[in-house]
Design a protein around this motif. Structure first.
Motif, mmCIF file in Angstrom:
data_model
loop_
_atom_site.group_PDB
_atom_site.id
_atom_site.type_symbol
_atom_site.label_atom_id
_atom_site.label_comp_id
_atom_site.label_asym_id
_atom_site.label_seq_id
_atom_site.Cartn_x
_atom_site.Cartn_y
_atom_site.Cartn_z
ATOM 1 N N ALA A 97 -16.057 17.306 11.964
ATOM 2 C CA ALA A 97 -14.822 16.622 12.361
ATOM 3 C C ALA A 97 -15.134 15.234 12.915
ATOM 4 C CB ALA A 97 -14.080 17.453 13.393
ATOM 5 N N LYS A 98 -16.184 15.134 13.720
ATOM 6 C CA LYS A 98 -16.576 13.842 14.275
ATOM 7 C C LYS A 98 -16.976 12.887 13.163
ATOM 8 C CE LYS A 98 -19.005 12.828 18.235
ATOM 9 N NZ LYS A 98 -20.147 13.027 19.116
ATOM 10 N N GLN A 99 -17.701 13.397 12.181
ATOM 11 C CA GLN A 99 -18.117 12.574 11.050
ATOM 12 C C GLN A 99 -16.899 12.076 10.264
ATOM 13 O OE1 GLN A 99 -21.242 11.605 10.776
ATOM 14 N NE2 GLN A 99 -20.555 10.250 9.150
ATOM 15 N N LYS A 100 -15.896 12.944 10.085
ATOM 16 C CA LYS A 100 -14.684 12.535 9.375
ATOM 17 C C LYS A 100 -13.919 11.467 10.154
ATOM 18 C CE LYS A 100 -13.804 16.513 6.499
ATOM 19 N NZ LYS A 100 -12.746 17.308 5.889
ATOM 20 N N ILE A 101 -13.895 11.580 11.476
ATOM 21 C CA ILE A 101 -13.226 10.575 12.302
ATOM 22 C C ILE A 101 -13.943 9.228 12.164
ATOM 23 C CG2 ILE A 101 -12.699 9.876 14.686
ATOM 24 C CD1 ILE A 101 -10.866 12.100 13.741
ATOM 25 N N LEU A 102 -15.267 9.260 12.171
ATOM 26 C CA LEU A 102 -16.038 8.020 12.012
ATOM 27 C C LEU A 102 -15.822 7.411 10.622
ATOM 28 C CD1 LEU A 102 -19.346 9.059 13.816
ATOM 29 C CD2 LEU A 102 -17.537 7.546 14.670
ATOM 30 N N LYS A 114 -18.158 3.468 21.858
ATOM 31 C CA LYS A 114 -18.229 4.583 22.813
ATOM 32 C C LYS A 114 -18.405 5.917 22.091
ATOM 33 C CE LYS A 114 -17.561 6.084 27.112
ATOM 34 N NZ LYS A 114 -18.239 5.711 28.296
ATOM 35 N N ILE A 115 -19.335 5.978 21.181
ATOM 36 C CA ILE A 115 -19.600 7.238 20.489
ATOM 37 C C ILE A 115 -20.450 8.097 21.408
ATOM 38 C CG2 ILE A 115 -20.613 8.321 18.459
ATOM 39 C CD1 ILE A 115 -20.252 5.613 17.030
ATOM 40 N N SER A 116 -19.891 9.211 21.838
ATOM 41 C CA SER A 116 -20.636 10.159 22.656
ATOM 42 C C SER A 116 -20.396 11.550 22.080
ATOM 43 C CB SER A 116 -20.202 10.067 24.118
ATOM 44 O OG SER A 116 -18.905 10.593 24.275
ATOM 45 N N ASP A 117 -20.849 12.546 22.784
ATOM 46 C CA ASP A 117 -20.694 13.916 22.299
ATOM 47 C C ASP A 117 -19.228 14.315 22.191
ATOM 48 O OD1 ASP A 117 -21.646 16.426 21.437
ATOM 49 O OD2 ASP A 117 -21.337 17.233 23.457
ATOM 50 N N ASN A 118 -18.396 13.862 23.134
ATOM 51 C CA ASN A 118 -17.008 14.305 23.174
ATOM 52 C C ASN A 118 -15.976 13.191 23.056
ATOM 53 O OD1 ASN A 118 -17.721 16.998 23.517
ATOM 54 N ND2 ASN A 118 -17.829 16.796 25.733
ATOM 55 N N LEU A 119 -16.389 11.968 22.758
ATOM 56 C CA LEU A 119 -15.436 10.864 22.755
ATOM 57 C C LEU A 119 -15.828 9.781 21.764
ATOM 58 C CD1 LEU A 119 -13.015 9.386 24.106
ATOM 59 C CD2 LEU A 119 -14.618 8.521 25.788
ATOM 60 N N PHE A 121 -14.070 5.877 20.457
ATOM 61 C CA PHE A 121 -13.027 4.863 20.514
ATOM 62 C C PHE A 121 -12.947 4.199 19.145
ATOM 63 C CE2 PHE A 121 -13.379 3.525 25.282
ATOM 64 C CZ PHE A 121 -12.978 4.780 25.662
ATOM 65 N N LEU A 122 -11.736 4.115 18.599
ATOM 66 C CA LEU A 122 -11.489 3.361 17.370
ATOM 67 C C LEU A 122 -10.595 2.183 17.757
ATOM 68 C CD1 LEU A 122 -10.636 6.337 14.967
ATOM 69 C CD2 LEU A 122 -12.821 5.176 15.229
ATOM 70 N N ASN A 123 -11.126 0.968 17.672
ATOM 71 C CA ASN A 123 -10.413 -0.230 18.106
ATOM 72 C C ASN A 123 -9.946 -1.037 16.902
ATOM 73 O OD1 ASN A 123 -11.124 0.043 21.028
ATOM 74 N ND2 ASN A 123 -13.167 -0.120 20.166
ATOM 75 N N GLU A 124 -8.687 -1.428 16.946
ATOM 76 C CA GLU A 124 -8.111 -2.237 15.872
ATOM 77 C C GLU A 124 -7.562 -3.517 16.479
ATOM 78 O OE1 GLU A 124 -4.919 -1.657 12.278
ATOM 79 O OE2 GLU A 124 -4.507 -0.666 14.161
ATOM 80 N N LEU A 139 -8.209 6.732 21.217
ATOM 81 C CA LEU A 139 -9.227 7.480 21.940
ATOM 82 C C LEU A 139 -9.215 8.897 21.395
ATOM 83 C CD1 LEU A 139 -7.872 5.387 24.150
ATOM 84 C CD2 LEU A 139 -9.481 6.525 25.611
ATOM 85 N N VAL A 140 -10.345 9.355 20.870
ATOM 86 C CA VAL A 140 -10.440 10.689 20.286
ATOM 87 C C VAL A 140 -11.433 11.499 21.103
ATOM 88 C CG1 VAL A 140 -10.929 12.031 18.209
ATOM 89 C CG2 VAL A 140 -9.982 9.731 17.989
ATOM 90 N N PHE A 141 -10.934 12.571 21.720
ATOM 91 C CA PHE A 141 -11.758 13.503 22.476
ATOM 92 C C PHE A 141 -11.978 14.736 21.609
ATOM 93 C CE2 PHE A 141 -9.505 10.999 25.586
ATOM 94 C CZ PHE A 141 -10.437 10.767 26.578
ATOM 95 N N PHE A 142 -13.197 15.264 21.632
ATOM 96 C CA PHE A 142 -13.526 16.410 20.792
ATOM 97 C C PHE A 142 -13.658 17.680 21.625
ATOM 98 C CE2 PHE A 142 -14.923 12.773 18.414
ATOM 99 C CZ PHE A 142 -14.498 13.065 17.140
ATOM 100 N N LYS A 143 -12.972 18.722 21.186
ATOM 101 C CA LYS A 143 -13.161 20.058 21.721
ATOM 102 C C LYS A 143 -13.826 20.871 20.608
ATOM 103 C CE LYS A 143 -9.672 21.936 23.887
ATOM 104 N NZ LYS A 143 -8.307 22.362 24.249
ATOM 105 N N SER A 144 -14.066 22.135 20.845
ATOM 106 C CA SER A 144 -14.764 22.932 19.837
ATOM 107 C C SER A 144 -13.940 23.146 18.575
ATOM 108 C CB SER A 144 -15.185 24.285 20.417
ATOM 109 O OG SER A 144 -14.037 24.992 20.850
ATOM 110 N N ASP A 145 -12.622 23.288 18.699
ATOM 111 C CA ASP A 145 -11.790 23.567 17.529
ATOM 112 C C ASP A 145 -10.605 22.616 17.373
ATOM 113 O OD1 ASP A 145 -10.389 24.438 19.712
ATOM 114 O OD2 ASP A 145 -9.654 26.266 18.759
#
Length: 180
Positions: A97-102, A114-119, A121-124, A139-145
């Motif tokens: 999911a993180k890869q798809k967001i990137l 700000k690429i981290s384990d759980n966050l 930032f996509l700036n436009e 701002l995209v925060f990642f949880k397990s599902d």
């Protein structure tokens, strides 16, 4: 990008709301936005009371002022819910999911930071006809599902709420995360 000093990622994920230190300009910005929306709503209601719906000269105002009221209520709600994180569930691995967001960010020419384990930032960049460079940030925060996200905008005088692009972004993210 708007300054989010001391953004607490874990508390933000738990509470589903951005947790950060707001400075006085952020608080003043919120107050100013609310004040503008309330003033427009009040003036539209007062004007609507003065309109005679049977008069042919007043028909445009009879339809225009309710639209202004609805628009201002929507803008007020968007500003109020700006810090609330919206959730999109997915059924793939978190790293995928993180890869798809990137990939989404690269596809639409976002400046990714700000690429981290759980966050992430996509700036436009926003072209608002000024000499300063302003940005809209997802701002995209990642949880397990699932992911939790919000969109905030930076402006010269007012950080007006993101009104319509949030719906397009939600649709795109949902479609992308549901694809196999």
């Amino acid at each position: 990008m708007r300054t989010l000093r001391n953004l607490d990622i874990n508390k933000s994920i738990e509470s589903r709301k951005l947790i950060f230190e707001e400075n006085w300009s952020d608080k003043f910005d919120n107050f100013t936005n609310y004040l503008i929306f309330i003033a427009l709503i009040n003036s539209s209601v007062l004007c609507l009371k003065e309109i005679n719906p049977l008069s042919s000269n007043d028909r445009i105002g009879y339809y225009l002022f309710p639209l202004v009221i609805v628009f201002c209520l929507y803008g007020f709600y968007c500003k109020f819910s700006e810090k609330h994180l919206k959730e999109i569930k997915f059924y793939i691995h978190k790293e995928e999911a993180k890869q798809k967001i990137l990939e989404y960010g690269k596809k639409y020419n976002y400046r990714i930071s700000k690429i981290s384990d759980n966050l992430v930032f996509l700036n436009e960049s926003i072209n608002n006809f000024s000499s300063r460079n302003h940005e809209k940030t997802i701002l995209v925060f990642f949880k397990s599902d699932s992911i939790l996200y919000t969109i905030i905008k930076e402006g010269y005088r007012l950080n007006a709420p993101v009104l319509f692009s949030q719906h397009f972004t939600r649709r795109d993210l949902k479609k992308m995360l549901q694809k196999k």
